[in-house]
Motif scaffolding. Sequence first.
Motif, PDB file in Angstrom:
ATOM      1  N   ALA A 166       0.742  -1.184   0.027  1.00 23.23           N
ATOM      2  CA  ALA A 166       0.116  -0.096   0.075  1.00 23.23           C
ATOM      3  C   ALA A 166       0.957   1.360   0.065  1.00 23.23           C
ATOM      4  O   ALA A 166       0.279   2.351  -0.477  1.00 23.23           O
ATOM      5  N   LEU A 167       1.995   1.253   0.695  1.00 21.23           N
ATOM      6  CA  LEU A 167       2.797   2.314   0.594  1.00 21.23           C
ATOM      7  C   LEU A 167       4.134   2.525   0.077  1.00 21.23           C
ATOM      8  O   LEU A 167       4.849   3.502  -0.199  1.00 21.23           O
ATOM      9  N   GLY A 168       4.476   1.390  -0.706  1.00 20.43           N
ATOM     10  CA  GLY A 168       5.314   1.218  -1.565  1.00 20.43           C
ATOM     11  C   GLY A 168       6.861   1.359  -1.114  1.00 20.43           C
ATOM     12  O   GLY A 168       7.888   1.597  -1.475  1.00 20.43           O
ATOM     13  N   VAL A 169       6.896   0.835   0.084  1.00 23.96           N
ATOM     14  CA  VAL A 169       8.165   0.716   0.881  1.00 23.96           C
ATOM     15  C   VAL A 169       8.778  -0.869   0.773  1.00 23.96           C
ATOM     16  O   VAL A 169       8.293  -1.844   0.833  1.00 23.96           O
ATOM     17  N   ALA A 170      10.084  -0.513   0.300  1.00 27.45           N
ATOM     18  CA  ALA A 170      10.825  -1.818  -0.126  1.00 27.45           C
ATOM     19  C   ALA A 170      10.911  -2.779   0.872  1.00 27.45           C
ATOM     20  O   ALA A 170      10.798  -4.011   0.825  1.00 27.45           O
ATOM     21  N   GLN A 171      11.358  -2.254   2.113  1.00 28.08           N
ATOM     22  CA  GLN A 171      11.598  -3.327   3.281  1.00 28.08           C
ATOM     23  C   GLN A 171      11.303  -2.496   4.442  1.00 28.08           C
ATOM     24  O   GLN A 171      12.264  -1.744   5.173  1.00 28.08           O
ATOM     25  N   PRO A 172      10.204  -2.670   5.038  1.00 27.20           N
ATOM     26  CA  PRO A 172       9.745  -1.745   6.526  1.00 27.20           C
ATOM     27  C   PRO A 172      10.917  -2.301   7.484  1.00 27.20           C
ATOM     28  O   PRO A 172      11.232  -3.518   7.484  1.00 27.20           O
ATOM     29  N   PHE A 235       8.302   9.618   5.273  1.00 23.92           N
ATOM     30  CA  PHE A 235       7.655   9.951   3.776  1.00 23.92           C
ATOM     31  C   PHE A 235       6.637   9.204   3.567  1.00 23.92           C
ATOM     32  O   PHE A 235       5.514   9.709   3.268  1.00 23.92           O
ATOM     33  N   HIS A 236       6.765   7.907   3.354  1.00 28.25           N
ATOM     34  CA  HIS A 236       5.732   7.015   2.973  1.00 28.25           C
ATOM     35  C   HIS A 236       4.587   6.571   4.021  1.00 28.25           C
ATOM     36  O   HIS A 236       3.358   6.385   3.494  1.00 28.25           O
ATOM     37  N   SER A 237       4.751   6.986   5.468  1.00 29.02           N
ATOM     38  CA  SER A 237       3.619   6.817   6.023  1.00 29.02           C
ATOM     39  C   SER A 237       2.752   8.232   6.048  1.00 29.02           C
ATOM     40  O   SER A 237       1.308   8.009   6.655  1.00 29.02           O
ATOM     41  N   GLU A 238       3.150   9.048   5.641  1.00 31.74           N
ATOM     42  CA  GLU A 238       2.159  10.597   5.485  1.00 31.74           C
ATOM     43  C   GLU A 238       1.764  10.749   4.151  1.00 31.74           C
ATOM     44  O   GLU A 238       1.029  11.637   4.206  1.00 31.74           O
ATOM     45  N   TRP A 270      14.462   6.955  -2.701  1.00 31.56           N
ATOM     46  CA  TRP A 270      14.423   7.503  -3.969  1.00 31.56           C
ATOM     47  C   TRP A 270      14.511   6.292  -5.029  1.00 31.56           C
ATOM     48  O   TRP A 270      13.795   6.557  -6.075  1.00 31.56           O
ATOM     49  N   LYS A 271      15.064   5.200  -4.696  1.00 35.36           N
ATOM     50  CA  LYS A 271      15.111   4.074  -5.614  1.00 35.36           C
ATOM     51  C   LYS A 271      13.788   3.549  -5.928  1.00 35.36           C
ATOM     52  O   LYS A 271      13.475   3.066  -6.848  1.00 35.36           O
ATOM     53  N   GLU A 272      12.952   3.794  -4.870  1.00 37.58           N
ATOM     54  CA  GLU A 272      11.649   2.916  -4.911  1.00 37.58           C
ATOM     55  C   GLU A 272      10.699   3.883  -5.476  1.00 37.58           C
ATOM     56  O   GLU A 272       9.580   3.418  -6.386  1.00 37.58           O
ATOM     57  N   GLY A 273      10.790   5.131  -5.538  1.00 35.71           N
ATOM     58  CA  GLY A 273       9.898   5.982  -6.270  1.00 35.71           C
ATOM     59  C   GLY A 273       8.459   6.166  -5.248  1.00 35.71           C
ATOM     60  O   GLY A 273       8.580   5.631  -4.110  1.00 35.71           O
ATOM     61  N   VAL A 274       7.682   6.598  -5.766  1.00 33.95           N
ATOM     62  CA  VAL A 274       6.383   6.980  -4.842  1.00 33.95           C
ATOM     63  C   VAL A 274       5.250   5.776  -5.388  1.00 33.95           C
ATOM     64  O   VAL A 274       4.023   5.847  -4.927  1.00 33.95           O
ATOM     65  N   GLY A 275       5.419   4.963  -6.481  1.00 31.40           N
ATOM     66  CA  GLY A 275       4.489   3.937  -7.164  1.00 31.40           C
ATOM     67  C   GLY A 275       3.252   4.666  -7.428  1.00 31.40           C
ATOM     68  O   GLY A 275       2.792   5.630  -7.237  1.00 31.40           O
TER      69      GLY A 275
END
Length: 275
Positions: A166-172, A235-238, A270-275
């Motif tokens: 859902a958040l596009g996080v590579a590895q929480p 960033f991803h959580s907000e 940066w590598k993951e981007g925001v999806g």
Amino acid sequence: MKEQSKEKLTGSIVRQRMEELAPPALAESWDNVGWQVGGDTVEVRAILVSLDVDQEVVEEAARHRATLIVAHHPILFRGLKRIDPTTYQGGMLRRLLCEDISVFAAHTNLDAVRGGVNDALAEVLGLVPTHPLQAVRGAPEGWGFGAVCEMDSVTTEEMVRRVVQALGVAQPRVTRGRGATPQHQRVALLGGSGASMIDDALRAGCTLYITGEVKYHEAQDAARAGLTLIEAGHFHSERPVLRRLVDWLAPLGVPIVESTQVTSPFEADWKEGVG
């Protein structure tokens, strides 16, 4: 609310719309919400919504011909004594003024409201908040910082999977609570920096806490108390709240654009981007 497209949209109308969503009285005393650059009399032709304002976001606003950036994080926290255009911040402020781009921020007041940062995070994770982690004095019932979510049962692994998808996080980052149950029926969450509410999550009887980030020693304390942590990144959580801001501002009748800039300083983001 009637659309404003047939007449000039001014900053005062945008401010009133934002304050209807996130009353400034709910902001923490140390916070600086509201106008950062510009004011009520500016003409608003298009709006860019973003978590942060940096030089890339200013460039993005200029490309979209946006004359206003509505941001979550303020760009001014301390009183300015000097603007030096050779510094990063000074150069950014100079560019904003030269491009005639204003900035309005809704920060901890947007954290504290129903429909704000934490409700947006809960929604994309498939969770339903029942009450806040920390109530705000004088606010309507059910408003406050963070959220407690109750459900039949969910595993840590399932919630990690939801965070990734859902958040596009590579590895929480996961910190497992000492002796913690693998099944969770009460989950706490807080977008952004969550260390200050670890004790609130424990008092609420939560066994899992999803947040943006915590510090090393706070994570140790949480684990020792039996609380499992999932850190999704600030960033991803907000970021989920941006879509809500786009929808909230849409009736104003001007183009509303969600920023695609990854303003996180961490290279993995940066590598993951925001999806």
